[in-house]
Design an enzyme around this catalytic site. Sequence first.
Site, short mmCIF file in Angstrom:
data_model
loop_
_atom_site.label_atom_id
_atom_site.label_comp_id
_atom_site.label_asym_id
_atom_site.label_seq_id
_atom_site.Cartn_x
_atom_site.Cartn_y
_atom_site.Cartn_z
N CYS A 110 0.82 -1.23 0.00
CA CYS A 110 0.00 0.00 0.00
C CYS A 110 0.84 1.27 0.00
O CYS A 110 0.34 2.35 -0.30
CB CYS A 110 -0.96 0.01 1.18
SG CYS A 110 -2.02 -1.43 1.25
N HIS A 152 -3.21 7.07 2.69
CA HIS A 152 -3.64 5.76 2.19
C HIS A 152 -5.02 5.46 2.76
O HIS A 152 -5.27 5.61 3.96
CB HIS A 152 -2.62 4.69 2.61
CG HIS A 152 -3.11 3.30 2.38
ND1 HIS A 152 -3.70 2.91 1.19
CD2 HIS A 152 -3.15 2.21 3.19
CE1 HIS A 152 -4.04 1.64 1.28
NE2 HIS A 152 -3.73 1.19 2.47
N ASN A 174 -10.20 -0.23 0.18
CA ASN A 174 -8.75 -0.13 0.20
C ASN A 174 -8.22 -0.65 -1.13
O ASN A 174 -8.33 -1.84 -1.41
CB ASN A 174 -8.21 -0.94 1.39
CG ASN A 174 -6.70 -0.91 1.49
OD1 ASN A 174 -6.02 -0.52 0.56
ND2 ASN A 174 -6.19 -1.36 2.63
O1 UT7 Z 1 -3.58 -1.53 3.87
C1 UT7 Z 1 -3.21 -2.41 4.88
C2 UT7 Z 1 -4.23 -3.51 4.91
N1 UT7 Z 1 -4.94 -3.75 6.11
C3 UT7 Z 1 -5.53 -2.83 6.90
O2 UT7 Z 1 -5.45 -1.64 6.72
C4 UT7 Z 1 -6.36 -3.36 8.05
C5 UT7 Z 1 -6.34 -2.50 9.28
N2 UT7 Z 1 -7.28 -3.02 10.23
C6 UT7 Z 1 -8.61 -2.72 10.18
O3 UT7 Z 1 -9.06 -1.97 9.33
C7 UT7 Z 1 -9.52 -3.33 11.23
O4 UT7 Z 1 -8.73 -3.97 12.21
C8 UT7 Z 1 -10.57 -4.34 10.65
C9 UT7 Z 1 -11.59 -3.57 9.82
C10 UT7 Z 1 -9.90 -5.38 9.80
C11 UT7 Z 1 -11.30 -5.02 11.78
O5 UT7 Z 1 -11.93 -4.06 12.60
P1 UT7 Z 1 -11.74 -4.13 14.20
O6 UT7 Z 1 -12.55 -3.03 14.76
O7 UT7 Z 1 -10.28 -4.14 14.48
O8 UT7 Z 1 -12.43 -5.49 14.52
P2 UT7 Z 1 -11.85 -6.72 15.35
O9 UT7 Z 1 -10.86 -7.48 14.52
O10 UT7 Z 1 -11.40 -6.22 16.69
O11 UT7 Z 1 -13.14 -7.60 15.53
C12 UT7 Z 1 -14.27 -7.16 16.32
C13 UT7 Z 1 -15.40 -8.13 16.09
C14 UT7 Z 1 -14.96 -9.60 16.19
O12 UT7 Z 1 -16.02 -10.31 16.82
P3 UT7 Z 1 -15.91 -10.70 18.37
O13 UT7 Z 1 -14.66 -11.54 18.50
O14 UT7 Z 1 -15.82 -9.40 19.11
O15 UT7 Z 1 -17.18 -11.45 18.61
C15 UT7 Z 1 -14.87 -10.01 14.74
O16 UT7 Z 1 -15.09 -11.39 14.57
O17 UT7 Z 1 -15.95 -7.96 14.78
C16 UT7 Z 1 -16.00 -9.22 14.11
N3 UT7 Z 1 -15.85 -9.00 12.70
C17 UT7 Z 1 -16.87 -8.74 11.87
N4 UT7 Z 1 -18.19 -8.64 12.11
C18 UT7 Z 1 -18.97 -8.35 11.04
C19 UT7 Z 1 -14.69 -9.00 11.97
N5 UT7 Z 1 -14.96 -8.75 10.66
C20 UT7 Z 1 -16.32 -8.59 10.60
C21 UT7 Z 1 -17.19 -8.32 9.53
N6 UT7 Z 1 -18.51 -8.20 9.80
N7 UT7 Z 1 -16.77 -8.14 8.26
#
Ligand code: UT7
Length: 331
Positions: free
Chosen positions: A116, A258, A288
């Site tokens: 990225c 980004h 993204n």
């Molecule tokens: O360019 C570089 C590439 N990558 C990135 O930029 C990624 C950077 N990270 C992020 O944008 C975020 O960490 C994510 C969007 C990937 C995830 O968001 P988060 O607020 O960090 O969520 P989390 O991983 O802490 O998960 C919270 C909850 C979990 O459920 P539990 O364990 O609390 O029950 C996940 O299983 O949200 C759940 N979850 C979802 N729920 C609905 C994870 N993905 C999803 C989804 N829909 N798509």
Amino acid sequence: MSKNYKSKIAGVGSYLPEKILSNADLEKIVETSDEWITERTGIKRRHIAAEGEYTSDLCYKATLKALSDAKMKPEDISMIIVATSSGDQVMPSTACVLQNKLGLSGIPGFDIAAACSGFIYAMSVADQFIKTGMFKNILVIGAEILNRYVNYKDRETCILFGDAAGAFILSRTDLSDEHGIFSTHLHADGEYGDLFVLPAGGSKIPFSKDVLDKNLHYVQMKGREIFRHAVRTLTVCCKEALEHNGFTSQQVDWVVPHQANIRILNSVAEYFEIPQDKVIVSLHETGNTSAASIPVAFDMAVQEGKIKKGQLLLLAAFGAGLTSGSALIRY
Ligand code: UT7
């Protein structure tokens, strides 16, 4: 060759594929909701390349727009650099495929792999070649079809990524020109390489049936950890660019970061005490798009009349590697 020149942006252009994948569409594929995706990422939809459409095709369309903006012809280009992690093939480079599509031959072209942050890396490389006087007009592109490396059973990654290309023509100008690139800064922290990985397809894990059975041909991500590093590295990069050039955050007209997650962008704006409406945001429309994200966001903001000639712009990126970088520019 002596350092007598600087680079300026002579033209910008971008291309988003026609097909749209909305949050509502994703609700039908994985267990997710428009509400969760919007709240946690800011993304509403992404554009997806059509069958038979390749990364070089996206590059070609973005290039034609950038050339038109610069009032140039393909023959005016002296070098091509494509930042991509999802090129047409491992070999030849997408830059060489694009060169042929543009009807050019002889000029150098190569790809840059910095995920990225790739576009900032590519801009920085182009800037060095222009400053030394070696090349006059360099086509710099960020382009991705990452959707083909995403597992649509993995709700944490498949909601994030979209396909796009963005192109700049960087041109030689005199040091006295008020327009141009003040600085670029590049960084990498290989120790965090495992946070965002495409495991197979390289010399470590060549393609096999086992690769397909284990889904090693799809990106794997530790989202929460990347999030933390992203806020930190973007903040460090922005600070470095401003301090190096003696500017304050208040003097910046637009930050073009980004486009990964709206919460990352808001955190960085908060740290710098930059109003959120001075941060260019396009991720609601594009998702993204990795290396394409900065030039696409930039071009969309130009089209919307936000970014104007003469403004001070701070571009900053982070990505797999982990890589990061910045560019401070008077447009
Ligand atoms: O360019 C570089 C590439 N990558 C990135 O930029 C990624 C950077 N990270 C992020 O944008 C975020 O960490 C994510 C969007 C990937 C995830 O968001 P988060 O607020 O960090 O969520 P989390 O991983 O802490 O998960 C919270 C909850 C979990 O459920 P539990 O364990 O609390 O029950 C996940 O299983 O949200 C759940 N979850 C979802 N729920 C609905 C994870 N993905 C999803 C989804 N829909 N798509």
